[in-house]
Each structure stands twice: as structure tokens, then as C-alpha cells.
Design an enzyme around this catalytic site. Sequence first.
Site, mmCIF file in Angstrom:
data_model
loop_
_atom_site.group_PDB
_atom_site.id
_atom_site.type_symbol
_atom_site.label_atom_id
_atom_site.label_comp_id
_atom_site.label_asym_id
_atom_site.label_seq_id
_atom_site.Cartn_x
_atom_site.Cartn_y
_atom_site.Cartn_z
ATOM 1 N N ASP A 28 0.868 -1.186 0.000
ATOM 2 C CA ASP A 28 0.000 0.000 0.000
ATOM 3 C C ASP A 28 0.902 1.232 0.000
ATOM 4 O OD1 ASP A 28 -1.728 2.199 0.920
ATOM 5 O OD2 ASP A 28 -3.194 0.625 1.287
ATOM 6 N N ILE A 29 0.628 2.152 -0.876
ATOM 7 C CA ILE A 29 1.492 3.322 -1.049
ATOM 8 C C ILE A 29 1.379 4.298 0.133
ATOM 9 C CG2 ILE A 29 -0.120 4.810 -2.339
ATOM 10 C CD1 ILE A 29 3.408 4.167 -3.527
ATOM 11 N N GLU A 87 -12.405 3.428 -1.255
ATOM 12 C CA GLU A 87 -11.605 4.383 -2.018
ATOM 13 C C GLU A 87 -11.344 3.878 -3.437
ATOM 14 O OE1 GLU A 87 -7.923 5.567 0.012
ATOM 15 O OE2 GLU A 87 -7.037 5.953 -1.945
ATOM 16 N N HIS A 92 -9.820 -5.591 -2.963
ATOM 17 C CA HIS A 92 -8.473 -5.787 -2.427
ATOM 18 C C HIS A 92 -8.545 -6.135 -0.956
ATOM 19 C CE1 HIS A 92 -9.570 -1.511 -2.296
ATOM 20 N NE2 HIS A 92 -8.876 -1.425 -1.174
ATOM 21 N N HIS A 94 -6.543 -5.980 2.538
ATOM 22 C CA HIS A 94 -5.453 -5.325 3.253
ATOM 23 C C HIS A 94 -4.828 -6.328 4.223
ATOM 24 C CE1 HIS A 94 -6.543 -0.984 2.404
ATOM 25 N NE2 HIS A 94 -7.743 -1.513 2.236
HETATM 26 P P1 5GP Z 1 -9.898 1.255 0.353
HETATM 27 O O1 5GP Z 1 -10.465 1.255 -1.048
HETATM 28 O O2 5GP Z 1 -9.726 -0.149 0.895
HETATM 29 O O3 5GP Z 1 -10.691 2.122 1.292
HETATM 30 O O4 5GP Z 1 -8.448 1.912 0.308
HETATM 31 C C1 5GP Z 1 -7.619 1.802 -0.808
HETATM 32 C C2 5GP Z 1 -6.178 1.648 -0.379
HETATM 33 O O5 5GP Z 1 -5.383 1.672 -1.558
HETATM 34 C C3 5GP Z 1 -5.659 2.771 0.537
HETATM 35 O O6 5GP Z 1 -5.073 2.176 1.692
HETATM 36 C C4 5GP Z 1 -4.640 3.512 -0.323
HETATM 37 O O7 5GP Z 1 -3.521 3.964 0.417
HETATM 38 C C5 5GP Z 1 -4.250 2.472 -1.364
HETATM 39 N N1 5GP Z 1 -3.911 3.050 -2.663
HETATM 40 C C6 5GP Z 1 -4.620 3.979 -3.352
HETATM 41 N N2 5GP Z 1 -4.023 4.248 -4.536
HETATM 42 C C7 5GP Z 1 -2.920 3.475 -4.590
HETATM 43 C C8 5GP Z 1 -1.899 3.318 -5.581
HETATM 44 O O8 5GP Z 1 -1.887 3.945 -6.635
HETATM 45 N N3 5GP Z 1 -0.927 2.429 -5.306
HETATM 46 C C9 5GP Z 1 -0.897 1.704 -4.142
HETATM 47 N N4 5GP Z 1 0.114 0.833 -3.957
HETATM 48 N N5 5GP Z 1 -1.851 1.824 -3.187
HETATM 49 C C10 5GP Z 1 -2.846 2.710 -3.416
#
Ligand code: 5GP
Length: 130
Positions: A28-29, A87, A92, A94
Site C-alpha cells: 500500500d502506497i 476508495e 483488495h 489489506h
Molecule cells: P480502500 O479502497 O480499501 O478504502 O483503500 C484503498 C487503499 O489503496 C488505501 O489504503 C490507499 O492507500 C491504497 N492506494 C490507493 N491508490 C494506490 C496506488 O496507486 N498504489 C498503491 N500501492 N496503493 C494505493
Amino acid sequence: MTIFSKIVAGEIPCYKIAESDDFLAFLDINPLAIGHTLVIPKKEVDYIFDIDDELYTGLMLFAKQVAAAVEKAIPCQRIGVAVIGLEVPHAHVHLIPLKHVSDINFSRPKLQLAAEDLQATAEKIRTEFV
Ligand code: 5GP
């Protein structure tokens, strides 16, 4: 096309941990903890519970394999698992190394890590992946 599909296609770089025909794991970035890893199906499906049974089972088994590598590489009590998906509309999982329950609090500010640190962490986890 989601940002994760662009990562799968190699259009956007990632700190890759492991890959199979159907799945990809990368850091995760904006991690909640060092070693915070995402595991995705390469197939673009938004909601994890819309994934068909076979792919869903495969995703979880792949995540288990990745979690074992993260646990070996990163000092922690255990690996926490979460699915949020608010987001990025591409399913995905975690995987978060936990020292404390607050390490998996998604409302907390994310860590800001330097590229070299992410690179080094990814390498450490990759060497533990079997
Ligand atoms: P969620 O959709 O589960 O709420 O969060 C998405 C996750 O993806 C976040 O923890 C965010 O930091 C990560 N994320 C968003 N864009 C990118 C990206 O371009 N690259 C990576 N490696 N992680 C990402």
C-alpha cells in the site's frame, strides 16, 4: 479502468510482493503500518463479495501465502486482515502487520514513507514469499 488495473497492466508502478496468473500483491502506497500489503484479483471486480466462489477462494489462499511472508519479514504480533474498498473500486484485501489494535484503524493518518523504505520493505517480504 481502476488504478489497480493500471498497476496490473504495468502502466503504474508498484512495490510488488508476489504475483500469480490471477492475483497480485503489492505494498500500500500510504500504509497504516510498515509492511501494509494489498492483495488483489487481476480481474477488475469492485465489491469483494461479487467475486465468483473459485476466484474468491483463490484470492484468500493467495492472501494467506502473502501474509505468511509479511509476518516473517516484519516484526509484529500477527497480521491483521481488512477489506474496506471505499476508495478504490477494485476488490483488495489489506494485510497489516499489527503490534497494537490501533495499527488497523483506517481513520488514523497514514504513514508517509520514503521510496527507498518502501523498496527495502518490499524486497524483505519478497525474499520470504514461497
Ligand atoms: P480502500 O479502497 O480499501 O478504502 O483503500 C484503498 C487503499 O489503496 C488505501 O489504503 C490507499 O492507500 C491504497 N492506494 C490507493 N491508490 C494506490 C496506488 O496507486 N498504489 C498503491 N500501492 N496503493 C494505493
